[in-house]
Design a protein around this motif. Structure first.
Motif, short mmCIF file in Angstrom:
data_model
loop_
_atom_site.label_atom_id
_atom_site.label_comp_id
_atom_site.label_asym_id
_atom_site.label_seq_id
_atom_site.Cartn_x
_atom_site.Cartn_y
_atom_site.Cartn_z
N TYR A 442 0.83 -1.19 0.00
CA TYR A 442 0.00 0.00 0.00
C TYR A 442 0.87 1.26 0.00
O TYR A 442 0.59 2.24 -0.66
CB TYR A 442 -0.92 -0.01 1.22
N LEU A 444 3.54 1.80 -1.40
CA LEU A 444 4.05 2.11 -2.72
C LEU A 444 2.92 2.37 -3.70
O LEU A 444 3.12 2.37 -4.91
CB LEU A 444 4.92 0.95 -3.23
N GLY A 445 1.73 2.55 -3.19
CA GLY A 445 0.61 2.80 -4.07
C GLY A 445 0.08 1.51 -4.67
O GLY A 445 -0.48 1.50 -5.75
N GLY A 446 0.24 0.41 -3.94
CA GLY A 446 -0.35 -0.85 -4.38
C GLY A 446 0.50 -1.64 -5.35
O GLY A 446 0.00 -2.56 -6.00
N LYS A 480 0.49 -3.25 -12.66
CA LYS A 480 -0.48 -2.32 -12.11
C LYS A 480 -0.38 -0.90 -12.68
O LYS A 480 -1.38 -0.32 -13.06
CB LYS A 480 -0.29 -2.27 -10.59
N GLN A 481 0.80 -0.34 -12.66
CA GLN A 481 0.88 1.08 -12.98
C GLN A 481 1.65 1.39 -14.26
O GLN A 481 1.77 2.55 -14.63
CB GLN A 481 1.51 1.83 -11.80
N MET A 483 0.87 0.82 -17.40
CA MET A 483 0.08 1.40 -18.47
C MET A 483 -0.22 2.87 -18.18
O MET A 483 -0.24 3.70 -19.08
CB MET A 483 -1.21 0.61 -18.67
N GLY A 484 -0.47 3.17 -16.91
CA GLY A 484 -0.74 4.56 -16.54
C GLY A 484 0.41 5.47 -16.90
O GLY A 484 0.23 6.55 -17.47
N LEU A 485 1.61 5.01 -16.61
CA LEU A 485 2.79 5.81 -16.91
C LEU A 485 3.03 5.87 -18.42
O LEU A 485 3.40 6.91 -18.96
CB LEU A 485 4.01 5.25 -16.19
N ILE A 488 0.87 8.50 -19.97
CA ILE A 488 1.40 9.85 -19.76
C ILE A 488 2.60 10.09 -20.66
O ILE A 488 2.74 11.15 -21.28
CB ILE A 488 1.77 10.05 -18.27
N PRO B 237 0.09 13.31 -10.67
CA PRO B 237 -0.48 12.36 -11.62
C PRO B 237 -0.66 11.02 -10.92
O PRO B 237 0.16 10.64 -10.09
CB PRO B 237 0.61 12.24 -12.70
N ILE B 239 -0.88 7.17 -11.60
CA ILE B 239 -0.73 6.14 -12.64
C ILE B 239 -1.33 4.82 -12.21
O ILE B 239 -1.14 3.81 -12.87
CB ILE B 239 0.75 5.96 -13.04
N GLY B 240 -2.09 4.83 -11.11
CA GLY B 240 -2.76 3.59 -10.72
C GLY B 240 -2.80 3.35 -9.23
O GLY B 240 -3.15 2.26 -8.78
N ARG B 241 -2.42 4.36 -8.46
CA ARG B 241 -2.49 4.20 -7.01
C ARG B 241 -3.95 4.19 -6.56
O ARG B 241 -4.78 4.83 -7.21
CB ARG B 241 -1.77 5.37 -6.32
N PRO B 242 -4.26 3.53 -5.46
CA PRO B 242 -5.66 3.50 -4.99
C PRO B 242 -6.05 4.79 -4.25
O PRO B 242 -7.06 4.81 -3.57
CB PRO B 242 -5.70 2.28 -4.07
N TYR B 243 -5.24 5.81 -4.35
CA TYR B 243 -5.57 7.10 -3.72
C TYR B 243 -4.90 8.20 -4.54
O TYR B 243 -3.99 7.93 -5.33
CB TYR B 243 -5.04 7.14 -2.28
#
Lengths: 707, 326
Positions: A442, A444-446, A480-481, A483-485, A488, B237, B239-243
């Motif tokens: 958590y 580390l943002g999941g 998890k992240q 694709m988000g990056l 961007i 930004p 990029i996929g965090r739950p918050y």
């Protein structure tokens, strides 16, 4: 994190709790009034520095600061890029194997590091990566073609490669786990030179001695000869030792007869050295020593070898040897082989050399990381170094079995490339390491630590215009992240240059990011439209299926067309209309423009000649246009006004009664519409309406007569 | 490590890079706007000036680029409180020119800050005025930057009933949720530096589509700090965090807030101040998140550039600092 270094993005950092402050040289005279910052792609930060206004002085500077230290000063930017590009394929290969692996073995979710086949893939990956990190190694036991050349100069090895191979041997190469100490001996033979940069090593001693070798007449009389021999023997460079022993003066033909005993002793030691039993599967071709795969065999051979040494040590020949230097030198070497700790300590320089000689002569049966770790601590105590070398720091982390320390060392000393790629080795190392690296956190943002390091590396790749294209390969491997990056990153590419734009769109297609590519095409469309490239603008907006903007463009076209219906400037719109016409669905009301263009073409033919056929076609086209509901009302009058020539066609009426009635009705509708407040007058002459009405009435009369 | 890109003319007061870092807009104390472009996209080596003109009497204090979906356009805020929109266009095969499209604000009600966001394909502009009002404008025609419509006007207070008439605001800071596309409602955060404590604390505003109004959904201030003047806000930004992660700078320091994604029954989003960091010892001028939202860069009154990160245990700390020196 140990050492307080849990840096997410590898900005250069120093040890200790206080924050590292770096100077930012702008070359302006003080004072500085203000700063402005902006992130470019990846890790590059742009800083603007402003001075207060003053005459004849620059007002400010804009600077770019790259925040990744690249890890290694010993590797040039060009070499880094070669490594970065080269590691894509092995990395991608391993990822695809991982996914096919986990899909085939449903039982365990992730490929178990202990699975029979998995580590074989990892080792293949590791070898591929390793081969990128530098060419040929320094020959482990130097080859002596020239009688007096102890060392052949090979390519300078790098710490990066040394570190990679160290991790490979401890984590990935499951096959050689049983003879790890021996692998460490080989490793040090390859990389001992790296420690020479900060302190004296056996390697540096050898190199120095070699330089002087040509000037030495009786080599055995030089105390350094025996010193170097003992040192090389202590770390197990048997080939070097034997070659050097054979440089002994007693081998010279003219000396042989009167130094028979001395030579016999030298040769006996040389033979013993070349017969040294080693617990390893096999050594490289031509290397000295006898290899034993199994412990009992090795143990037997070891005992025998040791007894031979003891026997020689107690031999009566020593008394007959009258060369003091030779006698003492050889005795010292025997002591090393007998595991005399004091002699060994004297012979070695760096603690890691002492460490390796322990495996060779003092504790040849050492197994298990734990005992290796405690031994390393002892060696450090015996030979404390003034500063910790980054390779030994990594080794300690590995021996300590502390994945966090290993990660932190990799990140701090070798940079993000190393961490992102070494995670594969680490997670193959043990189940705990795998859990640690792949557990979602958590904090580390999941995401997991493994994913985090890939993201960080992808950021570094993104910072450079030559490497950003390979960032997606790493990002798409992040569950998890990534694709988000990636989204961007793609958004932040310029659309001004067609080549880059196409590359960008291709990447979107490759990774199924349709919404991103449509946005990129939208940006490109607007850019071109606003910058005078109307055709390209419409093309990209159509590709983006941006109905909203296309509709606005259609409105602008209507306005333009409506204003200058008989004008030559219509030509410049023709291309755009052609484009729009190819896919009228997405262009909405633009269908009208296509019909209008056809009508306009017929009309031009009519103006050119007097062909009734052309006029008839034009008239049909006019009716089609007027019947079509998508034709805007404000075009009715300009269309009819343009068609006056058709309505007044001399040869015959071109419109029949019902068509004429249709047009008259439209005209009536138009007259009513003019009463509404929102009606926009066209720019036609005021008599236009009456002209058209008259012409229609005339035509109606003629048509009735005709029928 | 630092590479000089450009030397600026005397009197330059502010600068701003466009979305892809290829164009730089710079404003001057005498109202001159300059645009610089990289010669070659592949190597970011030399910038050349492609436009320079005096566009206003008076100091340009801030330049903001519009989203690229609306062309190459900027908003310039002047010291006298006027804000004008400029865009680069080529008309009738003539070379590119920067033209003014629209201006906002007056000396009575100055524009302090503006930021642009795209919400359901409509461009929205949030402007903070010195009278304490936040005004949200919508662009009517996506290809025409002339036609704006005032969509909403409100004060930065949770309790919308009370209005504060005589607010004097020195500065304000706005940051949109940088979320691209998606179905999520557009949100932004705004904080004020004013003499009216109720206005100051940074609040997250979300557009309520059903009732066509903006609602405050979170307040990023501890109960005892609500009156603190806000220097800067920056929405990271995600990029996929739950918050969501948001940085807020006040005189107390730099606070990192986490904003939950799921509202409670009153529509309020849960907030958590993760850390309060100190560093700049005074006013914070600017805060910028990197593209992953992992590193925050800040500048402030101490003349330093500072970088902030969270470590693997989620503990935020200052990672490095840069001191400009000649």
């Amino acid at each position: 994190m140990p050492g307080g270094d849990g840096a997410l993005v590898p900005v250069p950092s120093e040890n200790g709790g206080s924050v590292a402050v770096y100077p930012l040289h702008h070359g302006l005279n003080p004072p500085i009034a203000r700063l402005a910052i902006s992130w470019s792609r990846g890790n590059s930060l742009r800083v603007s520095v402003f001075r207060p206004p003053s005459e004849d002085q620059a007002g400010g500077k804009v600077m770019e600061v790259k925040l990744s230290n690249g890890g290694d000063q010993e590797i040039t930017d060009a070499q880094w890029r070669r490594i970065e590009y080269g590691s894509v394929l092995p990395f991608a290969m391993l990822q695809s194997r991982r996914s096919s692996f986990s899909s085939s073995s449903k039982v365990s979710k992730s490929p178990s590091p202990y699975h029979l086949d998995w580590w074989e893939y990892v080792i293949e990956y590791s070898k591929d990566i390793s081969s990128l990190l530098g060419g040929r190694k320094l020959p482990p036991t130097p080859i002596i073609e020239e009688p007096k050349a102890i060392f052949k100069k090979g390519e300078e090895p790098t710490c990066l490669k040394a570190a990679w191979e160290m991790m490979e041997m401890f984590y990935a190469d499951k096959q050689s786990q049983a003879w790890l100490p021996e692998r460490l001996v080989d490793w040090l033979a390859d990389y001992d030179t790296l420690f020479s940069r900060t302190q004296a090593t056996i390697h540096s001693k050898l190199v120095d001695f070699q330089k002087d070798l040509v000037n030495i007449q009786a080599i055995e009389d030089d105390p350094r000869y025996w010193e170097v021999l003992s040192s090389a023997l202590a770390v197990g460079w048997l080939d070097t030792v034997v070659k050097m022993l054979r440089l002994h003066g007693s081998y010279q033909l003219d000396q042989l007869s009167n130094r028979e005993v001395e030579n016999g002793l030298v040769e006996a030691v040389a033979v013993l050295i070349s017969k040294m039993p080693r617990l390893r599967p096999e050594s490289a071709v031509g290397k000295l020593g006898e290899c034993f795969k199994s412990k009992p065999e090795f143990s037997k051979a070891w005992e025998k070898w040791r007894s031979q040494i003891t026997k020689l040590d107690c031999s009566a020949f020593w008394i007959q040897c009258d060369n003091n230097q030779t006698r003492e030198g050889l005795k010292g070497m025997l002591q090393i082989m007998l595991g005399n700790i004091d002699t060994i300590r004297m012979a070695t320089c760096h603690w890691i050399e002492l460490y390796v000689s322990h495996f060779l002569y003092i504790r040849p049966f050492t197994v298990g990381i734990e005992s290796m770790y405690s031994l390393a601590l002892k060696c450090i105590q015996w030979k404390p170094a003034s500063n910790t070398h980054r390779l030994t720091a990594l080794l300690i982390g590995i021996l300590e079995e502390n994945t966090e320390v290993v990660l932190a060392e990799c990140s701090k000393e070798y940079g993000p490339w190393m961490v992102a790629h070494a995670v594969e080795l680490l997670s193959a190392g043990s189940e705990q390491a795998e859990i640690l690296l792949h557990e979602e956190r958590y904090n580390l943002g999941g995401i997991s630590i493994g994913e985090l390091h890939r993201l960080i590396y992808a950021q570094v790749l993104s910072s450079h215009s030559l490497t950003w294209q390979i960032a997606p390969i790493y990002l798409t491997s992040c569950m998890k992240q990534g694709m988000g990056l990636l989204e961007i990153l793609l958004h932040r590419q310029s659309v001004r240059h067609n080549e880059l734009l196409l590359k960008n769109i291709e990447l979107c297609r490759l990774y199924g990011l349709n919404h991103i590519s449509s946005n990129i095409m939208k940006v490109a469309g607007v850019y071109h439209w606003k910058h005078g490239k109307k055709g390209a603008g419409v093309y990209w907006l159509q590709q983006a299926q941006d109905a909203n903007r296309l509709h606005r463009i259609a409105q602008q076209l209507f306005d333009s067309v409506g204003k200058s219906i008989s004008d030559e400037s219509f030509r410049q719109w023709e291309g755009v209309i052609e484009l729009l016409g190819s896919d009228s669905k997405s262009a909405g009301g633009l269908e009208f423009l296509r019909k209008y263009r056809d009508f306009k073409r017929f009309l031009q033919q009519v103006t050119g000649g007097k062909s009734t056929e052309a006029a008839r076609q034009a008239a049909e086209s006019l009716i089609l246009l007027m019947k079509n509901p998508s034709t805007p009302q404000r075009f009715w009058l300009p269309l009819l006004y343009d068609s006056l020539k058709l309505l007044n066609w001399q040869d015959c009426p071109l419109l029949n009664v019902s068509d004429t009635n249709l047009l008259l009705n439209k005209l009536q509708e138009l007259s009513l519409a003019r009463l509404r407040p929102d009606f926009k007058e066209s720019s036609l002459p005021p008599e236009a309406l009456s002209c058209v009405r008259l012409a229609l009435a005339t035509n109606l009369g003629r048509a009735i007569l005709d029928e | 490590m630092a590479k000089p890109l450009l030397t600026l003319d005397s009197g330059t007061t502010c600068s701003s890079w466009n979305y892809c870092g290829e164009r730089l807009a710079a404003g001057s104390a005498d109202g001159t706007l300059s645009i610089f472009d990289f010669r070659d996209p592949a190597c970011s080596s030399s910038l050349r000036s492609t436009f320079k003109s005096k566009i206003h009497e008076g100091n340009i204090v801030k330049v903001v680029w519009l989203p690229p979906e609306y062309g190459d356009a900027i908003a310039c805020i002047f010291a006298d409180g006027i804000m004008s929109l400029w865009e680069e266009v080529a008309e009738d095969s003539q070379p590119f020119q920067w033209k003014m499209c629209k201006s906002f604000g007056s000396s009575l009600s100055k524009v302090l800050d503006i930021q642009f966001g795209i919400s359901l394909t409509i461009l929205k502009m949030v402007a903070a005025y010195s009278d304490g009002y936040v005004r949200v404008y919508e662009l009517l025609d996506p290809l025409e930057l002339k036609s704006w419509q005032l969509q909403a006007e409100f004060q930065n207070v949770i309790d919308s009933v009370s209005a504060f008439g005589k607010a004097t605001c020195l500065s304000a800071s706005i940051s949109w949720n940088p979320q691209k596309g998606g179905s999520q409602e557009s949100t932004f955060i705004i904080g004020y530096n004013s003499n009216t404590s109720e206005l100051n604390s940074s609040k997250v505003w979300e557009f309520d589509q059903a009732h066509q109004r903006w609602l405050p959904v979170a307040e990023l201030a501890l109960p005892e700090d609500k009156g603190d003047q806000v220097y800067a806000v920056a929405w990271a930004p995600n990029i996929g965090r739950p918050y969501e992660t948001i940085a807020v700078a006040t005189h107390r320091g730099l606070a990192i807030w986490q904003l939950g994604l799921n509202p409670d029954h009153d529509g309020i989003l849960p907030v958590d101040r993760i850390v309060l960091l100190s560093g700049h010892e005074g006013e914070v001028w600017q805060m910028e998140w990197d593209m992953s939202g992992m590193t925050l860069a800040t500048t402030g009154h101490d003349g330093m550039v500072r970088l902030w990160q969270s470590n693997l245990n989620g503990v935020w700390h200052q990672q490095a600092a840069f001191q400009p020196t000649s």
